[in-house]
Design a protein around this motif. Structure first.
Motif, PDB file in Angstrom:
ATOM      1  N   GLU A 103      -2.419  -1.824  -4.045  1.00 59.80           N
ATOM      2  CA  GLU A 103      -3.148  -0.872  -3.190  1.00 59.80           C
ATOM      3  C   GLU A 103      -2.241   0.267  -2.709  1.00 59.80           C
ATOM      4  O   GLU A 103      -2.610   1.441  -2.739  1.00 59.80           O
ATOM      5  CB  GLU A 103      -3.760  -1.594  -1.979  1.00 59.80           C
ATOM      6  CG  GLU A 103      -4.450  -0.622  -1.037  1.00 59.80           C
ATOM      7  CD  GLU A 103      -5.355  -1.293  -0.034  1.00 59.80           C
ATOM      8  OE1 GLU A 103      -6.418  -1.789  -0.442  1.00 59.80           O
ATOM      9  OE2 GLU A 103      -5.012  -1.309   1.161  1.00 59.80           O
ATOM     10  N   VAL A 104      -1.032  -0.100  -2.278  1.00 57.03           N
ATOM     11  CA  VAL A 104      -0.112   0.928  -1.771  1.00 57.03           C
ATOM     12  C   VAL A 104       0.220   1.943  -2.871  1.00 57.03           C
ATOM     13  O   VAL A 104       0.306   3.153  -2.624  1.00 57.03           O
ATOM     14  CB  VAL A 104       1.166   0.265  -1.193  1.00 57.03           C
ATOM     15  CG1 VAL A 104       2.210   1.305  -0.842  1.00 57.03           C
ATOM     16  CG2 VAL A 104       0.812  -0.559   0.043  1.00 57.03           C
ATOM     17  N   MET A 105       0.362   1.463  -4.085  1.00 59.20           N
ATOM     18  CA  MET A 105       0.623   2.392  -5.204  1.00 59.20           C
ATOM     19  C   MET A 105      -0.626   3.203  -5.521  1.00 59.20           C
ATOM     20  O   MET A 105      -0.550   4.413  -5.770  1.00 59.20           O
ATOM     21  CB  MET A 105       1.071   1.613  -6.440  1.00 59.20           C
ATOM     22  CG  MET A 105       2.450   1.005  -6.253  1.00 59.20           C
ATOM     23  SD  MET A 105       2.986   0.102  -7.718  1.00 59.20           S
ATOM     24  CE  MET A 105       3.410  -1.453  -6.997  1.00 59.20           C
ATOM     25  N   ALA A 106      -1.790   2.530  -5.479  1.00 60.62           N
ATOM     26  CA  ALA A 106      -3.046   3.203  -5.847  1.00 60.62           C
ATOM     27  C   ALA A 106      -3.379   4.338  -4.882  1.00 60.62           C
ATOM     28  O   ALA A 106      -3.846   5.395  -5.302  1.00 60.62           O
ATOM     29  CB  ALA A 106      -4.190   2.181  -5.868  1.00 60.62           C
ATOM     30  N   LEU A 116      -3.730  10.155  -4.332  1.00 57.67           N
ATOM     31  CA  LEU A 116      -3.332  11.396  -3.652  1.00 57.67           C
ATOM     32  C   LEU A 116      -2.787  12.413  -4.656  1.00 57.67           C
ATOM     33  O   LEU A 116      -3.184  13.576  -4.662  1.00 57.67           O
ATOM     34  CB  LEU A 116      -2.270  11.075  -2.580  1.00 57.67           C
ATOM     35  CG  LEU A 116      -1.621  12.279  -1.910  1.00 57.67           C
ATOM     36  CD1 LEU A 116      -2.642  13.054  -1.069  1.00 57.67           C
ATOM     37  CD2 LEU A 116      -0.453  11.849  -1.013  1.00 57.67           C
ATOM     38  N   TYR A 117      -1.902  11.948  -5.519  1.00 53.42           N
ATOM     39  CA  TYR A 117      -1.282  12.886  -6.465  1.00 53.42           C
ATOM     40  C   TYR A 117      -2.298  13.377  -7.497  1.00 53.42           C
ATOM     41  O   TYR A 117      -2.227  14.512  -7.939  1.00 53.42           O
ATOM     42  CB  TYR A 117      -0.045  12.248  -7.122  1.00 53.42           C
ATOM     43  CG  TYR A 117       0.976  11.772  -6.094  1.00 53.42           C
ATOM     44  CD1 TYR A 117       1.169  12.485  -4.921  1.00 53.42           C
ATOM     45  CD2 TYR A 117       1.727  10.603  -6.272  1.00 53.42           C
ATOM     46  CE1 TYR A 117       2.069  12.060  -3.944  1.00 53.42           C
ATOM     47  CE2 TYR A 117       2.631  10.173  -5.308  1.00 53.42           C
ATOM     48  CZ  TYR A 117       2.788  10.902  -4.151  1.00 53.42           C
ATOM     49  OH  TYR A 117       3.674  10.477  -3.190  1.00 53.42           O
ATOM     50  N   GLN A 118      -3.261  12.501  -7.831  1.00 55.69           N
ATOM     51  CA  GLN A 118      -4.330  12.929  -8.743  1.00 55.69           C
ATOM     52  C   GLN A 118      -5.180  14.011  -8.084  1.00 55.69           C
ATOM     53  O   GLN A 118      -5.529  14.998  -8.699  1.00 55.69           O
ATOM     54  CB  GLN A 118      -5.268  11.752  -9.069  1.00 55.69           C
ATOM     55  CG  GLN A 118      -4.665  10.651  -9.887  1.00 55.69           C
ATOM     56  CD  GLN A 118      -4.715  10.979 -11.364  1.00 55.69           C
ATOM     57  OE1 GLN A 118      -3.694  11.355 -11.922  1.00 55.69           O
ATOM     58  NE2 GLN A 118      -5.877  10.861 -11.961  1.00 55.69           N
ATOM     59  N   GLU A 119      -5.543  13.755  -6.827  1.00 60.18           N
ATOM     60  CA  GLU A 119      -6.416  14.705  -6.116  1.00 60.18           C
ATOM     61  C   GLU A 119      -5.735  16.052  -5.945  1.00 60.18           C
ATOM     62  O   GLU A 119      -6.387  17.084  -5.910  1.00 60.18           O
ATOM     63  CB  GLU A 119      -6.817  14.148  -4.750  1.00 60.18           C
ATOM     64  CG  GLU A 119      -7.973  13.219  -4.863  1.00 60.18           C
ATOM     65  CD  GLU A 119      -8.894  13.266  -3.643  1.00 60.18           C
ATOM     66  OE1 GLU A 119      -8.810  14.194  -2.830  1.00 60.18           O
ATOM     67  OE2 GLU A 119      -9.695  12.334  -3.532  1.00 60.18           O
TER      68      GLU A 119
END
Ligand code: HAM
Length: 428
Positions: free
Chosen positions: A142-145, A150-153
């Motif tokens: 979850e922490v990675m996801a 965020l970086y995708q958005e």
């Protein structure tokens, strides 16, 4: 002599500030969507917290903290990172008693006395999450996801999630003993600054930047090949989960992290657009810290990224147009002292209705100068109240993008502003 800000500590203002707000809003929204609530801890903590939490034997605590005695002789430090403070707060307020799973985030300045360079500052901002109360691989995932999302958005490209497992108190001591013996035998090839760490923290050799160590590092055993059964299973669980969510990663056995509190999962996001300071952020599991800071043994995992670095990538990749982020919706332009009051009232009304409205606070300003400002403010619409309009009780509504205009009776201003509000909401 002109006064300057302290070396490595920056002023942040427009137009960059608008980009900061844009990013911060995204961060807060994504954290909230994952159910994380904000925690704000003080910038100053007792020095002991970081000595015990982060580890006396880390660069951060050994060389980089801003530490001083306050007027009562207590040793205080500016926080160099957020995790130790979050754990201190959780233990101090006994938060886990009512909430066995805690999901917290923070966003704020941290302080490290490092050599300043591009992407490395002495005051810098971190955004980060801490998930406390479970050892389940899904919590690591979850922490990675969250941060992957965020970086995708933000439409970043070229960043890599690097994953490793650095073992636990069962498998690490045996590995550490082996590594220490090997490094002692090859001490002559190792830069002197690392010698004290051979006994205390030999894994940090993988983080050492010296060119001389490149060949040696390749020969050294890796913890990833000496994991105990529990760590191995956990590591596999993390990898499977990431695959399930379609999050790409690479296994990087050289990731050891610069803070002492980690066990099992260690990970970093890095970017090809950051140069030497390539880490967008880093994190991992820290199952022992809560007990070390006086709480009940509780597993936890977290991550923090550097906000300046995120902004740098956005600027390099040119993903966001800064001037679009602070555009006014509407400007009001007056002819003279007779029309200024009306324009002030309309602008006030527009702001009440939720529009970003621009009107000059210099009542002497010429119409020409005001129109130039309206253009600079980026307003799509401009209400112009000249002498003719005052006489006719009308106002000119100019669409700045098409350069078309129409006359509106004063009685229609309310509904026109409402139309602009609806248009704005429809655009969101
Ligand atoms: P860290 O790797 O020391 O981890 O820092 C995280 C991120 O903060 C770095 O990857 C970088 O983006 C940014 N950063 C660090 N130092 C500087 C600096 N001097 N200038 C600019 N940016 C910097 C931690 O701090 C851990 N507390 C992360 C964590 C949270 N682990 C578990 N939970």
């Amino acid at each position: 002599m002109k006064l300057q800000s302290v070396r490595g500590m920056n002023d942040i203002f427009f137009p960059e500030m608008h980009l900061w707000h844009f990013v911060e809003e995204k961060i807060r929204r994504i954290y909230k969507n994952f159910g994380y609530s904000e925690i704000r801890t003080p910038y100053l903590e007792s020095t002991q917290l970081f000595q015990r939490g982060v580890g006396n034997d880390t660069d951060i605590v050994e060389k980089e903290m801003y530490t001083f005695e306050d007027r009562s002789g207590e040793s205080l430090s500016l926080r160099p990172e957020g995790t130790a403070s979050v754990v201190r707060a959780i233990v101090e307020h006994n938060l886990l008693r009512e909430n066995p799973i805690m999901k917290l985030y923070y966003l704020g300045p941290m302080f490290r006395h490092e050599r300043p360079q591009k992407g490395r500052y002495r005051q810098f901002y971190q955004y980060g999450t801490e998930l406390i109360g479970t050892d389940d691989p899904w919590s690591d995932i979850e922490v990675m996801a969250i941060h992957h999302m965020l970086y995708q958005e933000l439409k970043l490209s070229g960043q890599t999630l690097r994953l490793n497992s650095i073992g636990c108190s069962t498998c690490r001591p045996k590995y550490k003993e082996k590594l220490t013996a090997l490094l002692e035998a090859r001490k002559g090839e190792i830069p002197e600054d690392f010698h004290p760490r051979i006994q205390t923290n030999p894994q940090r050799i993988f983080d050492h930047k010296s060119e001389k160590l490149v060949a040696l590092k390749k020969e050294l055993p890796l913890i990833i090949n000496s994991l105990c059964e529990v760590c191995q299973k956990h590591f596999e669980g993390v990898q499977e989960g990431l695959k399930t969510l379609g999050i790409e990663f690479v296994i990087d056995p050289m990731i050891v992290r610069g803070l002492d509190y980690y066990n099992r999962t260690a990970f970093e996001f890095d970017s090809k657009d950051l140069g030497a300071q390539s880490a967008v952020g880093g994190g991992g599991r820290y199952n022992d810290m809560i007990e070390q800071l006086g709480g009940k043994s509780t597993p936890a995992v977290g991550y923090a990224g550097g906000l300046e670095r995120l902004i740098m990538i956005l600027e390099v990749q040119n993903q966001v147009n800064k001037s679009d982020l602070f555009k006014s919706d509407v400007s009001f332009v007056f002819a003279d002292q007779n029309s200024v009051q009306k324009c002030m009232k309309w602008a006030y009304q527009a702001r009440e209705m939720g529009l970003q409205a621009d009107v000059s606070v210099q009542s002497e300003k010429s119409m020409k100068a005001q129109l130039k400002n309206a253009d600079k403010a980026g307003s799509r619409y401009c209400f112009i109240l000249g002498e003719r309009e005052i006489q006719n009780q009308t106002v000119v509504l100019k669409d700045m993008s098409t350069q078309t205009q129409e006359d509106l009776p004063w009685g229609q201003i309310d509904q026109t502003l409402q139309k602009l509000v609806n248009q704005k909401l429809g655009n969101i």
